[in-house]
Enzyme design. Sequence first.
Site, mmCIF file in Angstrom:
data_model
loop_
_atom_site.group_PDB
_atom_site.id
_atom_site.type_symbol
_atom_site.label_atom_id
_atom_site.label_comp_id
_atom_site.label_asym_id
_atom_site.label_seq_id
_atom_site.Cartn_x
_atom_site.Cartn_y
_atom_site.Cartn_z
ATOM 1 N N ARG A 1 59.719 7.793 -54.343
ATOM 2 C CA ARG A 1 59.494 8.595 -53.142
ATOM 3 C C ARG A 1 60.715 9.466 -52.871
ATOM 4 N NH1 ARG A 1 55.274 5.402 -50.386
ATOM 5 N NH2 ARG A 1 54.051 4.829 -52.226
ATOM 6 N N GLU B 1 61.812 10.897 -50.405
ATOM 7 C CA GLU B 1 62.005 11.075 -48.970
ATOM 8 C C GLU B 1 63.484 10.960 -48.640
ATOM 9 O OE1 GLU B 1 59.508 8.085 -47.227
ATOM 10 O OE2 GLU B 1 57.717 9.052 -48.043
ATOM 11 N N ARG C 1 64.736 0.490 -44.236
ATOM 12 C CA ARG C 1 63.556 0.049 -44.976
ATOM 13 C C ARG C 1 63.002 1.077 -45.951
ATOM 14 N NH1 ARG C 1 58.241 -0.203 -41.163
ATOM 15 N NH2 ARG C 1 58.148 1.992 -40.638
ATOM 16 N N HIS C 2 63.780 2.086 -46.273
ATOM 17 C CA HIS C 2 63.324 3.062 -47.253
ATOM 18 C C HIS C 2 64.243 3.122 -48.464
ATOM 19 C CE1 HIS C 2 60.971 4.636 -43.795
ATOM 20 N NE2 HIS C 2 60.113 4.906 -44.760
ATOM 21 N N GLU D 1 55.238 -2.958 -41.449
ATOM 22 C CA GLU D 1 54.133 -2.784 -42.394
ATOM 23 C C GLU D 1 54.586 -3.150 -43.803
ATOM 24 O OE1 GLU D 1 53.623 0.929 -44.184
ATOM 25 O OE2 GLU D 1 52.736 -0.499 -45.583
ATOM 26 N N SER E 1 49.498 -1.202 -47.170
ATOM 27 C CA SER E 1 48.585 -0.203 -46.664
ATOM 28 C C SER E 1 47.438 -0.149 -47.655
ATOM 29 C CB SER E 1 49.319 1.139 -46.602
ATOM 30 O OG SER E 1 48.741 1.947 -45.624
ATOM 31 N N ARG F 1 59.979 -5.084 -49.480
ATOM 32 C CA ARG F 1 59.723 -5.272 -48.043
ATOM 33 C C ARG F 1 59.264 -6.692 -47.737
ATOM 34 N NH1 ARG F 1 57.106 -0.072 -44.988
ATOM 35 N NH2 ARG F 1 58.765 1.358 -45.562
#
Lengths: 552, 552
Positions: free
Chosen positions: B321, B323, B329-330, B475, B478, B526
């Site tokens: 990712r 991002e 948490r990333h 979360e 998903s 996670r």
Amino acid sequence: MADTAEIKVPAAETVPETAPEGTEDKGPSKNELKKRAKEAEKAKKAAEKAAKQAELAAQKAAADVDYAAEFYGKEPLNQSQSRPRRQRTQIASLNPNMDGENVLIRARVQTSRAQGNKMVFLNLRQRIDSVQALLTVTPEKVSKQMVKWAASLQDESIVLVEGIVKKSPEVIKSASVGDVELHLSKIFLVSGLDGRLPFTVEDANRPESEIASNEEVQYKRVLLETRLDNRVIDLRTQTNQAVFKLQSAIGHLFRDYLDNEGFLEIHSPKLQGAATESGASVFKVSYFKGGAFLAQSPQLAKQMAIAADFERVYEIGPVFRAENSNTHRHMTEFMGLDLEMAIEEHYHEVMELIDDLFKNMFRGLQEKYKNEIEVVRKAFPADEFKWRDGPEGTLKLSFREAVDLLVADGVSREVLDDIDTENEKRLGRIVKAKYDTDYFIIDKFPMALRPFYTMPDPEDPTVSNSYDFFMRGEEILSGAQRIHDPTLLIEKMKEKGIEPESMKSYVDAFRMGCPPHGGGGIGLERVLMLFLKLNNIRRASLFPRDPKRLEP
Amino acid sequence: MADTAEIKVPAAETVPETAPEGTEDKGPSKNELKKRAKEAEKAKKAAEKAAKQAELAAQKAAADVDYAAEFYGKEPLNQSQSRPRRQRTQIASLNPNMDGENVLIRARVQTSRAQGNKMVFLNLRQRIDSVQALLTVTPEKVSKQMVKWAASLQDESIVLVEGIVKKSPEVIKSASVGDVELHLSKIFLVSGLDGRLPFTVEDANRPESEIASNEEVQYKRVLLETRLDNRVIDLRTQTNQAVFKLQSAIGHLFRDYLDNEGFLEIHSPKLQGAATESGASVFKVSYFKGGAFLAQSPQLAKQMAIAADFERVYEIGPVFRAENSNTHRHMTEFMGLDLEMAIEEHYHEVMELIDDLFKNMFRGLQEKYKNEIEVVRKAFPADEFKWRDGPEGTLKLSFREAVDLLVADGVSREVLDDIDTENEKRLGRIVKAKYDTDYFIIDKFPMALRPFYTMPDPEDPTVSNSYDFFMRGEEILSGAQRIHDPTLLIEKMKEKGIEPESMKSYVDAFRMGCPPHGGGGIGLERVLMLFLKLNNIRRASLFPRDPKRLEP
């Protein structure tokens, strides 16, 4: 949607079991009572009849409603409208002992063939299993239109069928489950086709031998490129369903063996700050305002895990090679089965453990996946894979001995500083003829042929503590004892023209103490290809990647 | 090298068993024979004595030679010179029943402490286990110099020790195996240090509670950044050895459960011809003369595997990712535990299977990895992870119900079109207080919040057949039913501004028939972080990657 619609049977009219209250105030006369009893009896019978009719009507309605939506040109529904929780059956589980049982099965229509206008034969398929089903016009149950509609279903449609299992009078050769057939009472469309199939799964699954021996039929050959371009269809063949079951099996056998030997599964990053191992064949990634590289193997990370005291580690993960090579055995991305372990006394501990791992894997495949191997053999005929499983042990040659074998076979010694792909295969043939094995090990490779992190032999520095493993004359594992001493490591990096500072965190890992260690990396797809003799590595990869292919 | 050198006992002088040939030409006299017999007897005795002396000398020499190389400043040897095949013992297996046994152990020196100049205490460590060892000056066996040398070993040196297991008179609190100690007779250096440790493993392993409650000692705190910069050292702490054992356990529990449920493990390519899912957060790769992208998940491939009839598939692999987010948490690369399955009747089949998978995982961790969880708890205190394992089942809220809970708790409904990270955590606290569970599911997310491939609810098109799973208010999964109908898929792509032609092979996969299906993706790190309450996802990754970190 139609295939899950709950059938609401209309409730039969309720029948008063006793006379209504309030009429008994004064007490009824005896005649009156008799009359009432008679009426009640009559009403009950009428009600029973009505209930029976309602049930029949409901059954018929159900049969109509369930498939009518599709039959009258409406689309199957996408979403669940209800959840009747009815048991579904797998084709693989069908057997003659189930004769007479009613079953519900979701499957592909591999082929359909109408017989007159009253009957249709369907070949239904799930993964590697198939069964014959027939739908016949039956009053109150199966209409002519329904049979006509079923006969018109495109191959590869997904249907839900309900029917009775029947022992078949003779073995049905066109189905993998040949001793039963299904007599259908209902058939619903779950998912239809939007367009024409690029090729039929039947054509794609037909062995070359069958095509060649039936020239008059002119069966269609489906070429590898066409298959890969339409991989989703190609993967549906029984052959491919079995191939990928076996791919998964290899991974499981690898893990199970190593778990038992005290290994820990790790996950190392594929994004690297610096090009690893050799800079030439590494993919570059845009990483925010800078750049990164894709790991060519978990080599550095797994060695660092050893320096971090994990003792024995393995990883199953993708490795990336930016080699512009379009051979039968190269891909730009493949699955590495990597392991690394601390050495107690001698690097042969590692070599022997890997050898045991492979033998365990071969045994596991032949014992537990006989059926899948047989399915693949039909399309890819090959001799059973052979290895030496007895007390004599796996054949282990030194690099020098391997070269001698080739020289004795007529290869010029001058070209044997390295053993190229051609000579590897030749060696495989020599070994097979002489030792009757498809699997062997070459130990003690020349230092010049190995990466910088390879440990030299203690007595002859031109030779290394390294080995390759071979299956059917092709390399499937490369491994070695690694250099855990930072001074020697830096020396070897410089000899190979690598700037130690460019791999600082790797070199630093060994400065803080690291046990002697060794390991190896296995190409999953190569093992699968060579065990099954698939002849092209792309057949062993779900969605293969090479310099010319990034889709699908 | 010293630790594996074979000890060559000098052969005792050979004794003539019979008189030399050639002297017997004429036949010896009786006296002569007697004399010779006596001499032979004498020689035999002398030889026996000499042999005994030689053996003693050899034993002494062995003790000296084995450690002398290091003691006199020479380097330990890198390569195996021999393979005595002596049994090595694991610290974890030591116990008082072994009292008196001689063992050979390779371990780290966590700390060493001299007592006077005749004794040294060593804390020896392997993974999460440690034991106390002591080396005392002993005539003929352990010299003063040897003790001095051992006392001078740097922390984190790797040594091979030989010694006797002794039941310890009282429990040794500084060691995990506290009921025995080792009385060493030999100690060899296997791998030393080249430089200074950035921090000691003892410091890195010390719980915050111990640091805080012993302010006068001024223990060194090792910050996360320092740890990650020197991850190889940081990973050696007992805490991290346990964390990564648990990481591996989660993967194994995931696989074992799905294997039992008939899933097939697949491996899909990370190199993609087109940006997948959402174009913004995808890494670009230079691919020969063109470009490629790194898969953000195996979403497309696993759905295509369903269209290819694999029915139920899972994959454990890296996802990427791009991002630019540096939260707790990333990460830019993490491990996805992905699964996808055909639906028979209703998408809740998928949701319920995943729920069962998670409960099975929690149970497996708490039952089989008690020891590791306790080790981590010392450094990261947390309440035991709680879930509802009884007949009442997992708490399942609809998105609407979740919003109502937040509104009732005082959050303004206006900001609740989506539930942001802050409100997710708040919801976690509300649920924990109300239902006493750290684990729950939210179903029926608004369509607007979900990716284009999400199946809408059959009755309310603003809502979708999708769910998230939560642990401790964050979360961790998903998932959803996916759109298997190509017409609807294209419609939804267009609504989200995605050009269907840009994902042609994906869309095409559904044109040739695909069963209804659903699945989900779990972030491995996670789950690990939240189960153990590690508070930062980097602690759950072996070598974490974020926008600022590509090393080590």
